[in-house]
Scaffold this motif. Structure first.
Motif, mmCIF file in Angstrom:
data_model
loop_
_atom_site.group_PDB
_atom_site.id
_atom_site.type_symbol
_atom_site.label_atom_id
_atom_site.label_comp_id
_atom_site.label_asym_id
_atom_site.label_seq_id
_atom_site.Cartn_x
_atom_site.Cartn_y
_atom_site.Cartn_z
ATOM 1 N N LEU A 192 0.827 -1.207 0.000
ATOM 2 C CA LEU A 192 0.000 0.000 0.000
ATOM 3 C C LEU A 192 0.862 1.259 0.000
ATOM 4 C CD1 LEU A 192 -2.882 1.057 0.065
ATOM 5 C CD2 LEU A 192 -2.809 0.967 2.555
ATOM 6 N N ALA A 193 2.057 1.198 0.567
ATOM 7 C CA ALA A 193 2.933 2.367 0.580
ATOM 8 C C ALA A 193 3.420 2.734 -0.819
ATOM 9 C CB ALA A 193 4.123 2.116 1.502
ATOM 10 N N VAL A 194 3.649 1.736 -1.682
ATOM 11 C CA VAL A 194 4.126 2.020 -3.037
ATOM 12 C C VAL A 194 2.971 2.194 -4.017
ATOM 13 C CG1 VAL A 194 6.295 0.803 -2.638
ATOM 14 C CG2 VAL A 194 4.346 -0.436 -3.597
ATOM 15 N N ALA A 195 1.770 1.769 -3.630
ATOM 16 C CA ALA A 195 0.621 1.898 -4.526
ATOM 17 C C ALA A 195 -0.602 2.321 -3.727
ATOM 18 C CB ALA A 195 0.356 0.583 -5.253
ATOM 19 N N PRO A 196 -0.668 3.596 -3.282
ATOM 20 C CA PRO A 196 -1.810 4.031 -2.464
ATOM 21 C C PRO A 196 -3.057 4.365 -3.269
ATOM 22 C CG PRO A 196 -0.270 5.833 -2.725
ATOM 23 C CD PRO A 196 0.353 4.645 -3.413
ATOM 24 N N THR A 197 -2.974 4.381 -4.611
ATOM 25 C CA THR A 197 -4.139 4.688 -5.443
ATOM 26 C C THR A 197 -4.305 3.597 -6.504
ATOM 27 O OG1 THR A 197 -2.840 6.016 -7.003
ATOM 28 C CG2 THR A 197 -3.813 7.163 -5.109
ATOM 29 N N PRO A 198 -5.500 3.420 -7.044
ATOM 30 C CA PRO A 198 -5.697 2.412 -8.107
ATOM 31 C C PRO A 198 -4.865 2.692 -9.357
ATOM 32 C CG PRO A 198 -7.795 3.050 -7.154
ATOM 33 C CD PRO A 198 -6.786 3.980 -6.580
ATOM 34 N N ALA A 199 -4.631 3.969 -9.673
ATOM 35 C CA ALA A 199 -3.841 4.286 -10.861
ATOM 36 C C ALA A 199 -2.402 3.814 -10.706
ATOM 37 C CB ALA A 199 -3.887 5.789 -11.127
ATOM 38 N N LEU A 200 -1.815 4.059 -9.530
ATOM 39 C CA LEU A 200 -0.441 3.599 -9.293
ATOM 40 C C LEU A 200 -0.384 2.079 -9.185
ATOM 41 C CD1 LEU A 200 0.752 6.261 -6.685
ATOM 42 C CD2 LEU A 200 1.371 6.117 -9.101
ATOM 43 N N ALA A 201 -1.394 1.474 -8.603
ATOM 44 C CA ALA A 201 -1.395 0.024 -8.438
ATOM 45 C C ALA A 201 -1.518 -0.692 -9.779
ATOM 46 C CB ALA A 201 -2.533 -0.391 -7.518
ATOM 47 N N ALA A 202 -2.311 -0.130 -10.708
ATOM 48 C CA ALA A 202 -2.483 -0.776 -12.008
ATOM 49 C C ALA A 202 -1.193 -0.755 -12.827
ATOM 50 C CB ALA A 202 -3.602 -0.088 -12.776
ATOM 51 N N GLY A 203 -0.308 0.208 -12.579
ATOM 52 C CA GLY A 203 0.938 0.295 -13.328
ATOM 53 C C GLY A 203 2.104 -0.428 -12.697
ATOM 54 N N LEU A 204 1.883 -1.173 -11.626
ATOM 55 C CA LEU A 204 2.983 -1.888 -10.979
ATOM 56 C C LEU A 204 3.489 -3.026 -11.846
ATOM 57 C CD1 LEU A 204 1.901 -2.233 -7.226
ATOM 58 C CD2 LEU A 204 3.633 -0.716 -8.169
ATOM 59 N N GLN A 205 4.797 -3.109 -12.023
ATOM 60 C CA GLN A 205 5.405 -4.248 -12.690
ATOM 61 C C GLN A 205 5.486 -5.430 -11.733
ATOM 62 O OE1 GLN A 205 6.055 -4.243 -15.944
ATOM 63 N NE2 GLN A 205 5.305 -2.119 -16.046
ATOM 64 N N MET A 206 5.686 -6.602 -12.268
ATOM 65 C CA MET A 206 5.665 -7.821 -11.461
ATOM 66 C C MET A 206 6.750 -7.813 -10.394
ATOM 67 S SD MET A 206 4.061 -10.591 -10.927
ATOM 68 C CE MET A 206 4.248 -12.185 -10.164
ATOM 69 N N TRP A 207 7.887 -7.215 -10.675
ATOM 70 C CA TRP A 207 9.002 -7.255 -9.722
ATOM 71 C C TRP A 207 8.727 -6.415 -8.481
ATOM 72 C CZ3 TRP A 207 11.489 -2.886 -8.119
ATOM 73 C CH2 TRP A 207 11.287 -1.722 -8.868
ATOM 74 N N LYS A 208 7.849 -5.399 -8.617
ATOM 75 C CA LYS A 208 7.612 -4.499 -7.476
ATOM 76 C C LYS A 208 6.886 -5.191 -6.329
ATOM 77 C CE LYS A 208 8.211 -0.234 -6.035
ATOM 78 N NZ LYS A 208 9.550 0.377 -5.926
ATOM 79 N N PRO A 209 5.699 -5.789 -6.551
ATOM 80 C CA PRO A 209 5.065 -6.490 -5.422
ATOM 81 C C PRO A 209 5.888 -7.664 -4.918
ATOM 82 C CG PRO A 209 3.871 -6.919 -7.456
ATOM 83 C CD PRO A 209 4.843 -5.827 -7.762
ATOM 84 N N THR A 210 6.662 -8.315 -5.818
ATOM 85 C CA THR A 210 7.535 -9.403 -5.367
ATOM 86 C C THR A 210 8.583 -8.899 -4.393
ATOM 87 O OG1 THR A 210 7.204 -10.539 -7.488
ATOM 88 C CG2 THR A 210 9.054 -11.242 -6.131
#
Length: 416
Positions: A192-210
């Motif tokens: 949630l700290a790196v993706a606090p909004t749906p717009a930022l969360a939709a653009g996350l690459q696979m390596w980031k949540p990993t």
């Protein structure tokens, strides 16, 4: 001549009154929370016969604070009188409902003059002094209560964050709703700290949540969870307006900072509580009971204390914890129900203890099921089980013996 002291405690100042055994006013003054005023109080007590052998008892409306700590350094008896009891006693002597700080101090002094035992009179045990607990158990009580309050505060902040996310970003709640701890988990907070909004969360690459899952301490199922979270974030869903969504994301970051601080406080206090609790000689006896871990054991023994003369029987301890029922009878009306005036901290951890003991003790589980079969509700059966376990704990602490399943829950044939 016996002398009694009453102190009307307040935040900025305290009213002090001294009376003799006939109720005659001997002295009164007003002190503040500083060292000079504390010395003035001690000099006033010494001037009216206070000695190490026969200290003047003191009645006060609180059991905590610097004034109590200073008074408890001597062997004197401190009576913490409930403010409601003091108010009812005030009505004994007048119906006008007048109230003042010196008058309240006089009321407190008269309460222990008439209703508390002294070195000359032992036939009035209506009020009991504060227990003579050691420094270690007082420290455990402070840490255990602080840790419990920190847990409640953490959950309150987590509920506020969840309520906000439901309005603009429910995918985060769905991603962690089946995980223990939900939003208080380290991996949930990092993502949630790196993706606090749906717009930022939709653009996350696979390596980031990993990477966030690894930094949160995860060791297994990282790739599977990261892929699942990425798919949830990229699914089509209702959205707020862009500017409104960004504003809510800023608010979520602020709540997330509070949640991180609350989680860190809980962990720090838990470690300090466990360290202080394991240093107590009663820790091994308490941990031998099913359903009691270090945090629950610290809370229980922190509230009970280590002054074994405090509760002469297990009935007094059960009434203090609120597990023993209370009876109200008037004429043909007879009612037995739960207590409302009790130690809330001990009562709260007691229900957690009773529920956890169901999976750790066959006798506790059988007792609970027998109560349910007899018509008790879930909470009634747990309260009855807590009442029984508390009596066993009182016995084991006095006998210095660990918990024995066969003695606590004997078979029906042996019990008969």
């Amino acid at each position: 001549m016996d002398v009694f002291c009453g102190i009307d405690w307040a935040e900025g100042h305290h009213g002090v009154t001294l009376v003799d055994d006939t109720g005659t006013l001997l002295a009164k003054c007003r002190i503040n929370d500083d060292l000079d005023c504390y010395r003035l109080l001690l000099d006033l007590l010494v001037g009216h016969g206070d000695t190490v052998e026969t200290p003047i008892p003191v009645a006060i409306r609180t059991s905590r604070g610097l004034l109590n700590a200073m008074l408890r350094q001597s062997p004197r008896k401190i009576y913490a009188v409930n403010p409601m009891a003091a108010s009812r006693y005030r009505d004994r002597h007048g119906a006008s409902r007048k109230k003042s700080d010196p008058g309240d101090a006089l009321v407190l002094a008269n309460i222990i003059r008439t209703d508390a035992p002294t070195h000359r009179r032992t036939d009035a045990p209506m009020h009991r002094p504060l227990p003579a607990d050691t420094d270690l158990v007082q420290a455990v009580a402070v840490l255990a209560r602080a840790q419990q309050d920190a847990v409640w505060n953490r959950q309150q902040v987590a509920n506020q964050l969840r309520s906000l996310l439901r309005e603009y970003f429910p995918a985060v709640i769905v991603a962690f709703r089946d995980k223990p701890g939900t939003l208080t988990r380290p991996d949930a907070r990092r993502i949630l700290a790196v993706a606090p909004t749906p717009a930022l969360a939709a653009g996350l690459q696979m390596w980031k949540p990993t990477a966030m899952l690894r930094r949160a301490g995860r060791r297994r199922g990282i790739e599977t969870d990261a892929e699942r979270i990425q798919q949830l974030f990229r699914e089509e869903a209702p959205r707020q307006l862009p500017l409104v969504e960004d504003a809510m994301g800023t608010q979520a970051r602020a709540l997330l900072l509070q949640l991180d601080a609350a989680c860190e406080a809980v962990d720090d206090l838990a470690r300090a509580t466990e360290e202080a609790f394991r240093a107590r000689p009663d820790a091994a006896i308490t941990l031998s009971f099913p359903g009691i871990g270090t945090q629950a054991g610290a809370r229980i023994l922190g509230e009970i204390g280590d002054d074994r003369s405090r509760f002469a029987t297990d009935g007094g301890l059960k009434a203090y914890a609120g597990s023993a029922p209370i009876t109200q009878a008037s004429g043909k009306r007879h009612y037995g129900g739960r207590r409302f005036v009790k130690n809330n901290q001990l009562n709260h951890v007691g229900h957690l203890w009773a529920f956890a003991s169901l999976s750790g003790s066959a006798g506790a589980d059988s007792h609970y099921r027998r109560r349910r079969a007899g018509g008790d509700w879930h909470m009634q059966a747990l309260r009855h089980l807590f009442n029984r376990m508390l009596g066993r704990l009182h016995h084991c602490l006095l006998a210095r013996a660990p918990f024995d399943e066969a003695v606590a829950f004997p078979p029906p044939a042996a019990a008969g």
